[in-house]
Design an enzyme around this catalytic site. Structure first.
Site, PDB file in Angstrom:
ATOM      1  NE  ARG A  82       1.446  -3.984  37.803  1.00 47.95           N
ATOM      2  CZ  ARG A  82       2.243  -4.799  37.127  1.00 47.95           C
ATOM      3  NH1 ARG A  82       3.176  -4.293  36.323  1.00 47.95           N
ATOM      4  NH2 ARG A  82       2.129  -6.108  37.222  1.00 47.95           N
ATOM      5  CG  HIS A 126       6.553  -9.108  39.209  1.00 46.60           C
ATOM      6  ND1 HIS A 126       6.018  -7.968  38.653  1.00 46.60           N
ATOM      7  CD2 HIS A 126       7.394  -9.598  38.265  1.00 46.60           C
ATOM      8  CE1 HIS A 126       6.518  -7.764  37.447  1.00 46.60           C
ATOM      9  NE2 HIS A 126       7.365  -8.742  37.190  1.00 46.60           N
ATOM     10  CD  GLU A 171       4.415 -10.105  32.141  1.00 43.19           C
ATOM     11  OE1 GLU A 171       4.327  -9.057  31.476  1.00 43.19           O
ATOM     12  OE2 GLU A 171       5.471 -10.774  32.243  1.00 43.19           O
ATOM     13  CG  ASN A 297       1.989  -6.374  32.072  1.00 45.11           C
ATOM     14  OD1 ASN A 297       1.324  -5.427  32.497  1.00 45.11           O
ATOM     15  ND2 ASN A 297       2.681  -7.168  32.873  1.00 45.11           N
ATOM     16  CE1 TYR A 299       7.592  -4.204  28.328  1.00 46.49           C
ATOM     17  CE2 TYR A 299       6.132  -5.976  29.037  1.00 46.49           C
ATOM     18  CZ  TYR A 299       6.949  -4.902  29.336  1.00 46.49           C
ATOM     19  OH  TYR A 299       7.121  -4.524  30.643  1.00 46.49           O
ATOM     20  CD  GLU A 351       5.272  -5.330  33.499  1.00 49.70           C
ATOM     21  OE1 GLU A 351       6.006  -5.727  32.565  1.00 49.70           O
ATOM     22  OE2 GLU A 351       5.158  -5.938  34.571  1.00 49.70           O
TER      23      GLU A 351
END
Length: 443
Positions: A82, A126, A171, A297, A299, A351
């Site tokens: 990616r 991005h 995002e 994504n 985290y 991610e």
């Protein structure tokens, strides 16, 4: 964190395994072959904007070293990669003429990936808007959404049969909230009303781009990538519970509801009051385009404390070098919550990874905490899948240490260490673990 026993054979045989990067963070070559400045090139010149005073002019020099980096990918046994395209590299003005030299780089990169049988998963945006469009109002200007659709159509027209998947945005929460809400990211604006309006234009641009790409040739799957988290109250107090509900509404639901429900969440909309976005008739019909996939994504979770100062998250597994709580169980909690709330398409974990203060010692980089982080999150992901969540792939962030936005080069997310002075790449122990993990998977 302790190592967890997890095997790639526990996942479906056609599960996509990869790593991820983004253009501004690794490419460098900031003005090579006709590339024009992006908002991040400009932001890096602002005194104090980047914590270590650095910029992305060279970064990992991936523009010149892409063959070396694709060889690294192939050596890791991944079957997917990616990455993002720098809009100002292929269309310097953000509208008008295309830059063939810029497209030539991505043409060569796609050839190199195909030679190694690695599927390309492309992100169109991005965070690096052409500065020329920022000069005309950037994402605050509704016309930018239409220029983005033109860009998306051209990329799909050229490469749609050579790319497995195309995501419109990565995002958009960050673009709106960090770029326009608190000025931590480019373009460096701190204005809530602008931030909220920008979020709407980003979603509109997604819908317009999806429509444009559907009309272009090529079989690439189309979707969007969102950063998402659960929001947990620090205590059972009414204030903490209300804060958690609002946090989830303004972050996750704010981007999911328009795509899947043709509306904004009432709680967040009400809280914005006169700062709510201007919405034109038909906007939600444009935004709510069918998705071939949704990228998630993940985290950390949001830990919501109304106390002053806020009560810290418990973090029994520790924190990353970004001071983010390590909380793998939040991943299945999030995915199951999303599945209960929305008619989801197939998902990809686009991610997931951790920053760590890594250093080369005697030619090696020992990062057992990162290995444990990935293992624990894969085990959590497997739990969600066994409960019925349709996840088709996992992309580890990141392939390379890179320019970590306003942190500069001080934070290292890569499974490959980069010496920024020499551009020497060194596989960390986590890369060797990932390589061996994937070598044993079912085919």
């Amino acid at each position: 964190m302790k190592p967890i026993s997890i095997s790639a054979q526990q996942f479906p045989p056609d599960f996509a395994w990869g790593t991820a990067t983004s253009a501004f963070q690794i490419e460098g070559a900031a003005s090579a072959d006709g590339k024009a400045p992006s908002i991040w090139d400009s932001f890096c010149t602002r005194p104090g904007a980047i914590k270590d005073g650095s910029d992305g002019r060279v970064a990992c020099d991936h523009y010149h070293r892409y063959r070396e980096d694709v060889a690294l990918l192939a050596g890791l046994n991944v079957d997917a990669y990616r990455f993002s395209m720098a809009w100002s590299r292929v269309q310097p003005g953000g509208k008008g003429a295309w830059n063939e030299a810029g497209f030539g780089f991505y043409d060569r990169l796609l050839d190199a990936l195909a030679e190694k049988s690695i599927d390309a998963h492309l992100t169109l945006y991005h965070w690096d808007l052409p500065q020329a469009l920022q000069d005309e109002g950037g994402w605050l200007n509704r016309d930018t959404a239409h220029r983005f659709a033109d860009y998306a159509y051209e990329v799909k027209r050229r490469f749609g049969d050579r790319i497995a998947a195309i995501a419109t945005h990565n995002e958009p929460w960050c673009t709106a909230n960090l770029g326009y809400g608190n000025a931590q990211f480019a373009p460096g604006v701190a204005d809530l009303k602008q931030s909220v309006q920008v979020s709407h234009h980003l979603l509109l641009s997604h819908g317009l781009a999806m429509e444009a790409m559907r009309a272009a040739p090529g079989a690439a799957r189309l979707g969007i990538v969102l950063n998402q988290w659960t929001a947990d109250p620090a205590t059972d107090s009414e204030a903490d519970r209300a804060l958690a509900e609002w946090e989830y509404a303004r972050s996750v639901q704010w981007f999911m509801d328009p795509i899947f429900k043709k509306r904004y969440p009432e709680l967040a909309l009400r809280s914005y009051g006169d700062k709510a976005p201007l919405i034109e008739e038909g906007d939600f019909d444009i935004i709510a385009q069918p998705l071939d996939f949704l990228g998630c994504n993940y985290y950390f979770r949001a830990w919501c404390s109304a106390e002053d100062p806020p009560r810290p998250a418990p973090a029994p597994l520790g924190t990353t070098d970004m001071d983010w709580e390590i909380y793998p169980q939040g991943l299945p909690e999030l995915l199951l919550k999303l599945q209960a709330e929305y008619p989801l398409p197939p998902l990809y974990i686009t991610e997931n990874g951790m920053a760590r203060a890594d250093a080369v010692q005697n030619g090696t980089v020992h990062d057992p905490e990162r290995i444990a982080f990935v293992q624990s999150h894969l085990a959590a992901l497997l739990d969600a899948m066994r409960q019925g969540v349709d996840v088709r792939g996992y992309f580890l962030w990141s392939l390379l240490d890179n320019f970590e936005w306003n942190s500069g080069y001080a934070k290292r997310f890569g499974i490959v260490h980069v010496d920024y002075e020499t551009q020497q790449r060194t596989l960390k122990d986590s890369a060797l673990w990932y390589r061996d993990f994937l070598a044993r998977r079912a085919r």
